[in-house]
Design an enzyme around this catalytic site. Structure first.
Site, PDB file in Angstrom:
ATOM      1  N   GLU A   1     -16.323 -20.855   5.742  1.00 47.39           N
ATOM      2  CA  GLU A   1     -16.238 -20.566   4.358  1.00 47.39           C
ATOM      3  C   GLU A   1     -17.568 -21.568   3.750  1.00 47.39           C
ATOM      4  O   GLU A   1     -17.846 -22.475   3.988  1.00 47.39           O
ATOM      5  CB  GLU A   1     -15.055 -21.292   3.950  1.00 47.39           C
TER       6      GLU A   1
ATOM      7  N   LYS B   1     -12.100 -14.861  -2.461  1.00 45.73           N
ATOM      8  CA  LYS B   1     -10.662 -15.534  -2.243  1.00 45.73           C
ATOM      9  C   LYS B   1      -9.930 -15.605  -3.544  1.00 45.73           C
ATOM     10  O   LYS B   1     -10.006 -15.478  -4.597  1.00 45.73           O
ATOM     11  CB  LYS B   1     -11.154 -17.107  -2.289  1.00 45.73           C
TER      12      LYS B   1
ATOM     13  N   CYS C   1      -9.504 -19.101   4.152  1.00 48.85           N
ATOM     14  CA  CYS C   1      -8.750 -20.498   3.981  1.00 48.85           C
ATOM     15  C   CYS C   1      -7.343 -20.458   3.193  1.00 48.85           C
ATOM     16  O   CYS C   1      -6.629 -19.946   4.061  1.00 48.85           O
ATOM     17  CB  CYS C   1      -9.774 -21.454   3.519  1.00 48.85           C
TER      18      CYS C   1
END
Length: 620
Positions: free
Chosen positions: A41, A108, A160
């Site tokens: 990331e 995200k 994540c």
């Protein structure tokens, strides 16, 4: 299909370093004929840019670097992380490049906003199941919740925190859409035993969603406080296919494995791993963090006020173990290149050494220690400090500070017109001894362009058991993330398991500040309370978020009489609340446990408050 993850050691806005690591990872993957490579990331700018993510120019710079990276991606799919800023809103994205062509950007959907995380300050969440187009530098691209295809395999992302959202995680929607491969680029911070949780997060997901799962984490001490373990996991249908060794000293750890995605392995129950050894995890994490902090700050080593007590002894051993581990993994030449600790003339000489002799010779170049005694210091702590320094090869100085203490004491006594006494001025007389130790040790740090190690631990930080501008002085506080009880048992373990025989002296001492006259037999636990109890109260109060009364009720009926326990609870909360200003000024510390007391990362508390007066009065 050959899948790969590359854990890379990035630094915020260090474009040259970050792109070099990315290029190395891509070249290694191409040499291994990898089909899909996942980078962590925010791998282009570094995850820890913080408020710089709100600057338009940073996102533009990242995009320009992305176009450089695109040209390296020949005959390979590469997933690389960067911020994309659209109309004043920043998104945390993974860009998919296939054979020098950008296929799209996945944004995200869930942002980490607990503990050490403040992502919603910088990023906005993407709406699931939506895709839109945007223009950047003259080209149009797709961004959103995209499903990609390569070699007949469909793949999509969880970035994540997306994967930590239980029933809301994107993987549920991916399964409905027939996604065969889920890729997760992460910047998931280190905490002891967290790797077990992450392992199950990934391998369980591969079983629950009947897919192949590729996970890649960031590596190293990226920006100062957070440590990343560089974990890479490849799993399929509950089968662990590949998992790497964590906390590497390398800049790039590229790991790959062949996976048959079209003819997957049968579903199996997820294997249970043996419990994590937190003593080994701790030393692996902190030594890597110290190594990165030293080289990224362009420092030449460390300086330490070595008192002979547990905290400073631990700091000294961590530097020695840092040398051992880094040289073992990198080799002497690469270690020297990264640390700049030897001249070209010295390197051939040191190349003749091996084992403990090499370690001690290098420690002698990287660690300077000093024992700063007073009339209140004991022979036991001096011996502990001297023998430990000698056993690891550290430079060791010994001087007294009585003259400086007497000078300051005389000035104040003359100014106020009376003598200072232990009966009336205990804290003042203790603090001046700790405080006058700082200038001399800072001078050594300045002279050698070294980092001064502060020796505060989490237990002391909780109750303010430290002299501000004295024993809290330092550039970095490497052990402020762990409690005193953990430190004491770790030192015994390190003596037995790692062979640090120089610790035998400190392991036979009771922790003491040695600031009162010796006949007063000062110990930390006599001043405060038993350390194991302090740690229990700290966790109940600020991890479990219980009130003083609830903490008291939880601990009743244990090892302490109710009246004693009541006094300890009152002491803990009173000391905690009045010492927030100290915690605001501690040197930067590594996050090591599942919580910490650093107000700049995990736990915020008002500097001024009512001090729990009403709540403590209700304990009965």
């Amino acid at each position: 299909m050959k899948l790969a993850g590359a854990a890379i050691n990035q630094t915020p806005l260090d474009w040259e370093n970050n792109l070099r690591n990315i290029k190395i990872a891509i070249e290694e993957a191409r040499e291994q004929q990898v089909d899909i490579l996942c980078l962590p990331e925010m791998s282009i700018p570094g995850y820890g840019c913080e408020d710089l993510f709100l600057h338009d120019w940073v996102s533009v710079e990242c995009f320009e670097r992305l176009l450089e990276i695109k040209e390296w991606c020949v005959d390979i799919v590469v997933c690389v992380g960067l911020p994309v800023r659209l109309n004043g809103i920043t998104y945390n994205t993974a860009c998919v490049i296939s054979n020098q062509k950008i296929l799209g950007f996945t944004a995200k959907q869930f942002l980490a906003n607990d503990g050490v995380h403040y992502e919603p300050r910088w990023f906005s969440s993407w709406v699931p199941n939506t895709v839109q187009e945007f223009e950047m530098l003259g080209q149009t691209y797709a961004i959103g919740d995209i499903i990609y295809e390569h070699l007949g395999v469909t793949f999509a992302f969880e970035i994540c925190e997306d994967a930590w959202r239980n029933k809301d995680r994107p993987a549920y929607r991916h399964k409905e859409k027939g996604v065969q491969l889920i890729i997760n680029p992460s910047a998931s911070h280190f905490a002891m035993s967290k790797t077990d949780v992450r392992y199950h997060l990934v391998v369980d997901a591969s079983r629950e969603f009947a897919c192949t799962y590729l996970y890649t984490n960031l590596l190293g001490n990226e920006a100062g406080k957070m440590i990343y373990d560089g974990e890479i996991i490849i799993a399929q249908n509950g089968n662990l296919i590949h998992r790497n060794v964590l906390l590497s000293f390398k800049d790039v750890d590229m790991e790959c494995a062949e996976v048959d995605i079209l003819n997957p392995l049968p579903l199996v129950d997820v294997p249970v791993l043996p419990p994590v050894d937190e003593n080994r995890e701790f030393v692996s994490a902190v030594t890597l963090a110290l190594f990165d902090y030293m080289r990224k700050s362009r420092s030449r080593g460390f300086v330490l006020s070595l008192s002979g007590g547990a905290d400073s002894s631990l700091c000294a051993v961590l530097v020695a173990e840092m040398v051992t581990r880094a040289v073992e993994e990198l080799g002497l030449e690469e270690f020297v290149r990264k640390t700049n600790c030897l001249t070209p003339e010295e390197l051939p000489v040191f190349s003749q050494f091996s084992g403990k002799q090499l370690r001690n010779a290098l420690v002698g170049k990287l660690l300077i220690t000093a024992y700063q005694g007073t009339v209140n210091s004991s022979d036991d702590t001096f011996r502990s400090a001297e023998e430990l320094a000698k056993s690891i090869g550290a430079v060791f100085y010994n001087w007294t500070i009585d003259e400086e203490v007497t000078s300051y004491r005389g000035k104040i006594e003359s100014a106020i017109g009376r003598n200072l006494t232990w009966e009336q001025d205990d804290v003042t007389l203790q603090n001046i001894q700790a405080r006058v130790r700082a200038p001399g040790i800072w001078m050594l740090a300045n002279l050698n362009n070294s980092l001064l190690l502060a020796t505060s631990n989490r237990s002391e930080a909780s109750v303010g058991y430290a002299t501000m501008d004295g024993d809290t002085a330092g550039s970095i506080s490497p052990i402020a993330g762990v409690d005193k009880a953990f430190i004491r048992q770790w030192l015994v373990w390190a003596q037995l398991e790692l062979g640090y025989e120089g610790l035998q002296y400190v392991n036979n001492l009771q922790p003491s500040a040695e600031l009162r006259p010796l006949e007063r037999a000062q110990t930390d636990e006599k001043d405060l309370m038993p350390y194991p109890l302090l740690n229990q109260m700290e966790r109940l109060a600020f991890y479990d978020r219980l009130s003083p009364q609830q903490v008291f009720e939880k601990l009743k009926g244990g090892d302490y009489a109710d009246n004693d326990l009541k006094l300890y609870v009152q002491r803990f909360f009173s000391l905690w609340s009045r010492n927030q200003w100290k915690r605001e000024r501690y040197a930067p510390a590594f996050h090591l446990d599942d919580y910490n007391v650093d107000p700049r990362s995990w736990l915020r508390f008002p500097i001024l408050s009512g001090g729990f007066r009403q709540e403590l009065g209700q304990i009965g």
